[in-house]
Motif scaffolding. Structure first.
Motif, PDB file in Angstrom:
ATOM      1  N   PRO A   1       0.802  -1.214   0.000  1.00 63.79           N
ATOM      2  CA  PRO A   1       0.000   0.000   0.000  1.00 63.79           C
ATOM      3  C   PRO A   1       0.848   1.285   0.000  1.00 63.79           C
ATOM      4  N   MET A   2       2.142   1.170   0.298  1.00 65.53           N
ATOM      5  CA  MET A   2       2.955   2.397   0.350  1.00 65.53           C
ATOM      6  C   MET A   2       3.077   3.044  -1.017  1.00 65.53           C
ATOM      7  N   ASN A   3       2.996   2.258  -2.079  1.00 65.15           N
ATOM      8  CA  ASN A   3       3.076   2.821  -3.419  1.00 65.15           C
ATOM      9  C   ASN A   3       1.844   3.635  -3.777  1.00 65.15           C
ATOM     10  N   ALA A  31       5.308   0.299  10.645  1.00 65.26           N
ATOM     11  CA  ALA A  31       6.029   1.517  11.046  1.00 65.26           C
ATOM     12  C   ALA A  31       6.400   2.343   9.816  1.00 65.26           C
ATOM     13  N   LYS A  32       6.871   1.680   8.761  1.00 62.03           N
ATOM     14  CA  LYS A  32       7.207   2.391   7.522  1.00 62.03           C
ATOM     15  C   LYS A  32       5.958   2.994   6.881  1.00 62.03           C
ATOM     16  N   PHE A  33       4.845   2.252   6.910  1.00 65.41           N
ATOM     17  CA  PHE A  33       3.594   2.755   6.339  1.00 65.41           C
ATOM     18  C   PHE A  33       3.104   3.976   7.107  1.00 65.41           C
ATOM     19  N   LEU A  37       2.686   7.731   5.517  1.00 64.77           N
ATOM     20  CA  LEU A  37       1.424   8.469   5.589  1.00 64.77           C
ATOM     21  C   LEU A  37       1.601   9.810   6.294  1.00 64.77           C
ATOM     22  N   ARG A  38       2.308   9.802   7.404  1.00 61.92           N
ATOM     23  CA  ARG A  38       2.516  11.051   8.148  1.00 61.92           C
ATOM     24  C   ARG A  38       3.302  12.063   7.333  1.00 61.92           C
ATOM     25  N   HIS A  39       4.229  11.590   6.527  1.00 65.65           N
ATOM     26  CA  HIS A  39       5.065  12.485   5.730  1.00 65.65           C
ATOM     27  C   HIS A  39       4.293  13.091   4.552  1.00 65.65           C
ATOM     28  N   LYS A  40       3.445  12.297   3.904  1.00 66.56           N
ATOM     29  CA  LYS A  40       2.817  12.741   2.665  1.00 66.56           C
ATOM     30  C   LYS A  40       1.398  13.280   2.799  1.00 66.56           C
ATOM     31  N   GLN A  41       0.726  13.025   3.905  1.00 65.34           N
ATOM     32  CA  GLN A  41      -0.666  13.453   4.010  1.00 65.34           C
ATOM     33  C   GLN A  41      -0.787  14.956   4.223  1.00 65.34           C
ATOM     34  N   ASP A  42      -1.944  15.481   3.858  1.00 63.46           N
ATOM     35  CA  ASP A  42      -2.256  16.884   4.119  1.00 63.46           C
ATOM     36  C   ASP A  42      -2.655  16.996   5.589  1.00 63.46           C
ATOM     37  N   GLN A  43      -1.835  17.664   6.381  1.00 66.86           N
ATOM     38  CA  GLN A  43      -2.040  17.726   7.835  1.00 66.86           C
ATOM     39  C   GLN A  43      -3.345  18.410   8.227  1.00 66.86           C
ATOM     40  N   SER A  44      -3.833  19.327   7.387  1.00 67.06           N
ATOM     41  CA  SER A  44      -5.035  20.083   7.763  1.00 67.06           C
ATOM     42  C   SER A  44      -6.322  19.306   7.504  1.00 67.06           C
ATOM     43  N   THR A  45      -6.312  18.333   6.584  1.00 61.01           N
ATOM     44  CA  THR A  45      -7.548  17.623   6.247  1.00 61.01           C
ATOM     45  C   THR A  45      -7.520  16.144   6.618  1.00 61.01           C
ATOM     46  N   SER A  46      -6.382  15.621   7.040  1.00 63.50           N
ATOM     47  CA  SER A  46      -6.276  14.195   7.354  1.00 63.50           C
ATOM     48  C   SER A  46      -6.403  13.955   8.850  1.00 63.50           C
ATOM     49  N   GLY A  47      -6.828  12.737   9.171  1.00 65.29           N
ATOM     50  CA  GLY A  47      -6.914  12.337  10.568  1.00 65.29           C
ATOM     51  C   GLY A  47      -5.565  11.865  11.078  1.00 65.29           C
ATOM     52  N   PRO A  48      -5.480  11.544  12.363  1.00 70.32           N
ATOM     53  CA  PRO A  48      -4.208  11.081  12.930  1.00 70.32           C
ATOM     54  C   PRO A  48      -3.848   9.680  12.443  1.00 70.32           C
ATOM     55  N   VAL A  49      -2.563   9.419  12.395  1.00 70.40           N
ATOM     56  CA  VAL A  49      -2.053   8.087  12.063  1.00 70.40           C
ATOM     57  C   VAL A  49      -1.364   7.574  13.317  1.00 70.40           C
ATOM     58  N   CYS A  50      -1.978   6.590  13.972  1.00 70.44           N
ATOM     59  CA  CYS A  50      -1.447   6.047  15.222  1.00 70.44           C
ATOM     60  C   CYS A  50      -0.855   4.662  14.961  1.00 70.44           C
ATOM     61  N   LEU A  51       0.243   4.371  15.613  1.00 64.97           N
ATOM     62  CA  LEU A  51       0.936   3.097  15.451  1.00 64.97           C
ATOM     63  C   LEU A  51       1.051   2.415  16.804  1.00 64.97           C
ATOM     64  N   LYS A  52       0.667   1.142  16.849  1.00 64.52           N
ATOM     65  CA  LYS A  52       0.766   0.361  18.093  1.00 64.52           C
ATOM     66  C   LYS A  52       1.441  -0.972  17.763  1.00 64.52           C
ATOM     67  N   ILE A  53       2.604  -1.198  18.337  1.00 64.76           N
ATOM     68  CA  ILE A  53       3.329  -2.453  18.146  1.00 64.76           C
ATOM     69  C   ILE A  53       3.272  -3.234  19.452  1.00 64.76           C
ATOM     70  N   ASP A  54       2.729  -4.435  19.391  1.00 65.79           N
ATOM     71  CA  ASP A  54       2.671  -5.308  20.566  1.00 65.79           C
ATOM     72  C   ASP A  54       3.998  -6.043  20.664  1.00 65.79           C
ATOM     73  N   MET A  55       4.687  -5.869  21.765  1.00 64.52           N
ATOM     74  CA  MET A  55       6.030  -6.417  21.936  1.00 64.52           C
ATOM     75  C   MET A  55       6.039  -7.903  22.294  1.00 64.52           C
ATOM     76  N   THR A  56       4.881  -8.504  22.544  1.00 60.02           N
ATOM     77  CA  THR A  56       4.833  -9.915  22.910  1.00 60.02           C
ATOM     78  C   THR A  56       4.025 -10.759  21.946  1.00 60.02           C
ATOM     79  N   ALA A  57       3.289 -10.157  21.038  1.00 61.04           N
ATOM     80  CA  ALA A  57       2.372 -10.909  20.183  1.00 61.04           C
ATOM     81  C   ALA A  57       2.990 -11.247  18.838  1.00 61.04           C
ATOM     82  N   GLY A  58       2.357 -12.224  18.189  1.00 61.72           N
ATOM     83  CA  GLY A  58       2.733 -12.609  16.843  1.00 61.72           C
ATOM     84  C   GLY A  58       1.656 -12.191  15.864  1.00 61.72           C
ATOM     85  N   HIS A  59       1.452 -12.995  14.816  1.00 59.28           N
ATOM     86  CA  HIS A  59       0.524 -12.625  13.745  1.00 59.28           C
ATOM     87  C   HIS A  59      -0.924 -12.604  14.215  1.00 59.28           C
TER      88      HIS A  59
END
Length: 89
Positions: A1-3, A31-33, A37-59
């Motif tokens: 989806p990054m493309n 994290a890269k996605f 998104l944070r770098h390329k989105q329009d800050q005034s019209t876009s919603g927040p991009v939140c990232l949550k990494i679970d340090m103990t979980a798998g897929h």
């Protein structure tokens, strides 16, 4: 989806999640996605991009019932917060 991320685009609020021990989707991919998104989105019209990494979980995320319910509550809290249903105080 990054493309597919376009500069100056208006994107909805997003909660991106990942697991440190996920053999299918490595932790750096959401994290890269999020960074793209944070770098390329329009800050005034876009919603927040939140990232949550679970340090103990798998897929498949949480393996026990209580941790699953805690993560589900986190997801619902984000959703309800973005819909304006909960008070932010």
């Amino acid at each position: 989806p990054m493309n597919n991320v376009r500069g100056g685009g208006a994107y909805p609020s997003m909660l991106l999640t990942g697991g440190l021990h996920d053999p299918r989707v490595q932790y750096w991919e959401p994290a890269k996605f999020a960074a793209e998104l944070r770098h390329k989105q329009d800050q005034s019209t876009s919603g927040p991009v939140c990232l949550k990494i679970d340090m103990t979980a798998g897929h498949f995320s949480a393996s026990d019932r209580y941790k699953y319910l805690k993560e589900l509550a986190f997801d619902y809290a984000f959703l309800l917060g973005q819909l304006g249903v909960v008070d932010s105080k």
